[in-house]
Write a protein that holds these residues in place. Structure first.
Motif, PDB file in Angstrom:
ATOM      1  N   THR A 113       6.868  10.436   1.343  1.00  0.00           N
ATOM      2  CA  THR A 113       6.629   9.378   2.333  1.00  0.00           C
ATOM      3  C   THR A 113       6.671   8.009   1.664  1.00  0.00           C
ATOM      4  OG1 THR A 113       5.284  10.877   3.684  1.00  0.00           O
ATOM      5  CG2 THR A 113       4.999   8.510   4.057  1.00  0.00           C
ATOM      6  N   GLY A 114       6.101   7.916   0.460  1.00  0.00           N
ATOM      7  CA  GLY A 114       6.144   6.650  -0.274  1.00  0.00           C
ATOM      8  C   GLY A 114       7.564   6.263  -0.648  1.00  0.00           C
ATOM      9  N   THR A 115       8.365   7.242  -1.061  1.00  0.00           N
ATOM     10  CA  THR A 115       9.761   6.969  -1.416  1.00  0.00           C
ATOM     11  C   THR A 115      10.535   6.471  -0.201  1.00  0.00           C
ATOM     12  OG1 THR A 115       9.706   8.688  -3.126  1.00  0.00           O
ATOM     13  CG2 THR A 115      11.876   7.981  -2.349  1.00  0.00           C
ATOM     14  N   MET A 116      10.337   7.117   0.954  1.00  0.00           N
ATOM     15  CA  MET A 116      11.024   6.698   2.167  1.00  0.00           C
ATOM     16  C   MET A 116      10.551   5.313   2.604  1.00  0.00           C
ATOM     17  SD  MET A 116      13.362   7.226   4.339  1.00  0.00           S
ATOM     18  CE  MET A 116      13.779   8.857   3.684  1.00  0.00           C
ATOM     19  N   THR A 117       9.275   4.997   2.375  1.00  0.00           N
ATOM     20  CA  THR A 117       8.754   3.672   2.698  1.00  0.00           C
ATOM     21  C   THR A 117       9.503   2.595   1.926  1.00  0.00           C
ATOM     22  OG1 THR A 117       6.539   4.482   3.240  1.00  0.00           O
ATOM     23  CG2 THR A 117       6.716   2.188   2.526  1.00  0.00           C
TER      24      THR A 117
END
Length: 320
Positions: A113-117
């Protein structure tokens, strides 16, 4: 921007999927200034006029029959993030469909989720315009869409020291060329979807389908290269300075920006532009624009990965 709220949204990622898409969208928007879409007098009509003129100009020079999408939006950065979360979710959903149960525990989900953010926030601050063919949409009849990210267009025009109206018009012509391609080739969306699904399915099994990704890369090189070709013929103004300044801006960015672009595959996209444009310029020089447009007759007319570097071989094959 609120980086604390962004980090909190990522830390709170939950659910059963690889990525908590709602949290990723919330976190990306919290980390991104939305920018203004308070349009000046006549600006909305100017966008509409640019799209109409692009449609007519491209129809005239290419002979392709197509129309622009019903959905044409002037967006801020948050609007773009919301619109593209669904696209990323559809693509990643193909990978998740092949994953074993319990493949994404909490820590992995938070990292994903952090990477996609980071991805959504970076693109949201840099994308100027977008033709969205809605690949892998649940309903095949869903309308394609055309987006203009107004704050990014104004910011880029200012950074490049170019007239914002002319720059906006140039972006409109570029994006409408993509509408022309997908409109002229109804089979193109399905062709790209199959290559994406085949490649992702193999990745989920722990292997790499080199052929599927080569075919996808070749098809996208054709899409980007043909768009560049039409731009040269259809745009009703001077644009060489715009291209040159954009290239200089990309190359002159700081090390962190260049790292992001490499990680996001944006260097690959630039290579697709250049390689595809070289292919089509060679075809037009040897024959004409009508011959170059044969690529949209069917998937069998697409140049292979090897033919992109040997346009004469493609010509001999399609002219038999």
């Amino acid at each position: 921007m609120n980086l604390y709220r962004s980090a909190r949204a990522v830390a709170g990622a939950s659910g059963d999927d690889a990525i908590d898409w709602a949290s990723a969208a919330e976190a990306a928007k919290a980390a991104t200034d939305p920018g203004s879409i308070a349009l000046e007098a006549g600006e909305q009509e100017a966008y509409a006029r640019d799209v109409r003129d692009a449609r007519e100009g491209i129809r005239t020079v290419s002979g392709l029959e197509f129309d622009v999408p019903d959905t044409v939006e002037i967006q801020n950065r948050h609007h773009w993030i919301d619109a593209n979360v669904a696209t990323f979710e559809r693509v990643m959903g193909t990978l998740e469909d092949h994953a074993p149960p319990g493949a994404f525990p909490g820590v992995a989900r938070t990292i994903n989720t952090g990477t996609m953010t980071v991805l959504l926030a970076f693109l949201g601050r840099n994308v100027l315009g977008q033709y969205d063919p809605l690949l892998l949409a649940e309903t095949p009849d869903d309308d394609h869409a055309l987006y203009f990210v107004r704050p990014n267009i104004l910011k880029a025009a200012d950074a490049l020291a170019v007239d914002s109206d002319r720059f906006r018009r140039w972006i409109a012509f570029h994006e409408v060329t993509h509408a022309a391609e997908f409109g002229a080739a109804p089979w193109l969306s399905e062709h790209l979807e199959r290559r994406m699904e085949d490649g992702i399915a193999k990745l989920s099994e722990g292997s790499f389908d080199r052929q599927a990704f080569r075919e996808l890369d070749a098809a996208m090189t054709v899409v980007e290269g043909y768009a560049e070709l039409l731009m040269d013929h259809a745009f009703d103004g001077e644009y060489a300075d715009l291209r040159r300044k954009l290239d200089e801006r990309r190359q002159g960015r700081g090390p962190l920006q260049r790292l992001f672009r490499r990680l996001l595959g944006l260097g690959l996209k630039r290579r697709q532009y250049e390689r595809g444009k070289d292919f089509f310029e060679t075809i037009v020089d040897a024959r004409d624009l009508e011959t170059a447009s044969l690529v949209w007759e069917g998937p069998e007319y697409l140049p292979s990965h090897e033919e992109l570097d040997a346009p004469g071989v493609w010509l001999r094959r399609v002219e038999r």
